[in-house]
Write a protein that holds these residues in place. Sequence first.
Motif, PDB file in Angstrom:
ATOM      1  N   GLU A  19       0.104  -6.034   7.729  1.00 54.43           N
ATOM      2  CA  GLU A  19      -0.373  -4.777   8.342  1.00 54.43           C
ATOM      3  C   GLU A  19       0.439  -3.579   7.858  1.00 54.43           C
ATOM      4  N   LEU A  20       1.764  -3.760   7.789  1.00 52.50           N
ATOM      5  CA  LEU A  20       2.640  -2.670   7.353  1.00 52.50           C
ATOM      6  C   LEU A  20       2.327  -2.269   5.910  1.00 52.50           C
ATOM      7  N   VAL A  21       2.194  -3.271   5.050  1.00 54.23           N
ATOM      8  CA  VAL A  21       1.986  -2.986   3.625  1.00 54.23           C
ATOM      9  C   VAL A  21       0.655  -2.262   3.406  1.00 54.23           C
ATOM     10  N   VAL A  22      -0.359  -2.634   4.197  1.00 56.06           N
ATOM     11  CA  VAL A  22      -1.669  -1.979   4.065  1.00 56.06           C
ATOM     12  C   VAL A  22      -1.573  -0.505   4.480  1.00 56.06           C
ATOM     13  N   LYS A  23      -0.811  -0.228   5.554  1.00 55.14           N
ATOM     14  CA  LYS A  23      -0.815   1.129   6.134  1.00 55.14           C
ATOM     15  C   LYS A  23       0.254   2.077   5.592  1.00 55.14           C
ATOM     16  N   GLN A  24       1.407   1.533   5.174  1.00 55.70           N
ATOM     17  CA  GLN A  24       2.526   2.438   4.893  1.00 55.70           C
ATOM     18  C   GLN A  24       2.419   3.113   3.526  1.00 55.70           C
ATOM     19  N   GLU A  25       3.024   4.302   3.426  1.00 55.37           N
ATOM     20  CA  GLU A  25       3.083   5.002   2.141  1.00 55.37           C
ATOM     21  C   GLU A  25       4.542   5.199   1.756  1.00 55.37           C
ATOM     22  N   ALA A  26       4.745   5.441   0.454  1.00 50.48           N
ATOM     23  CA  ALA A  26       6.117   5.522  -0.080  1.00 50.48           C
ATOM     24  C   ALA A  26       6.770   6.863   0.239  1.00 50.48           C
ATOM     25  N   LEU A  27       8.080   6.899   0.094  1.00 54.70           N
ATOM     26  CA  LEU A  27       8.818   8.155   0.194  1.00 54.70           C
ATOM     27  C   LEU A  27       8.437   9.036  -1.004  1.00 54.70           C
ATOM     28  N   GLY A  28       8.783  10.325  -0.898  1.00 59.26           N
ATOM     29  CA  GLY A  28       8.630  11.215  -2.056  1.00 59.26           C
ATOM     30  C   GLY A  28       7.247  11.823  -2.205  1.00 59.26           C
ATOM     31  N   ARG A  29       6.399  11.728  -1.157  1.00 62.23           N
ATOM     32  CA  ARG A  29       5.088  12.364  -1.255  1.00 62.23           C
ATOM     33  C   ARG A  29       5.282  13.885  -1.321  1.00 62.23           C
ATOM     34  N   PRO A  30       4.471  14.599  -2.139  1.00 60.52           N
ATOM     35  CA  PRO A  30       4.652  16.053  -2.250  1.00 60.52           C
ATOM     36  C   PRO A  30       4.473  16.779  -0.917  1.00 60.52           C
TER      37      PRO A  30
END
Length: 187
Positions: free
Chosen positions: A69-80
């Motif tokens: 569930e986490l991997v499907v929903k989470q996004e990485a650091l460093g988004r603009p």
Amino acid sequence: MIISDRLFNFVGSNQGSWKVLETKTIIGASLEVVTHLEILPGMIEPNCQWNLKGMVSNERYVTRSEKVELVVKQEALGRPTSLYGALIPIRKNPAWWALTQDERRQIFEESSNHIRIGLKFLPAIARKLHHCRDLEEHQPFDFLTWFEFSKADSGAFDDLLAALRASPEWKFIDREVEIRVEKMEKY
Ligand code: HEM
């Protein structure tokens, strides 16, 4: 000397890519207030007010289905769009560390719903957890938690903090400082 790509320094001083907006002591001793924060990898000793070190480590508590569930929903650091952030160093008390792994998991998730609550705030909040206990040099905190989000999601981040701090897990926390930051334009 340990040189590892999993070791990170959260450096508080008067320069860095993140401007400190607010430093709040939630419980326990405070940290010296600084104007800027920098996050640097590796084994370094910069000139600064404080340098909190932590290692990215293996997961301890998450189950396979939670991880999916986490991997499907989470996004990485460093988004603009993630121009806001928070460093929250945390220490847990000796009672927590005296528990067994299954007892800690019981409090962390079955009683406190840490992951269940956190999932509601994905992908708005991006996060990274660093462990400090097993480093060679004694560290003032057990965990360095780092979060990134947009200005519009700053209020949601406050709601997330309120929900987690009301949980049984937080009764085991004896030092917590919340450092809210904004990305500097030139970086
Ligand atoms: C953005 C939503 C969040 C999600 C999805 C989330 C998820 C998780 C997960 C899955 C773990 C367990 C990792 C493992 O298996 O070892 C964890 C650990 C942890 N999280 Fe969160 N978390 C969130 C927000 C927060 C916040 C806001 C804080 C601090 C205020 C926080 C503090 C911690 C700490 C200190 C641990 C380590 C606990 C321990 O090992 O005793 N988390 N989190």
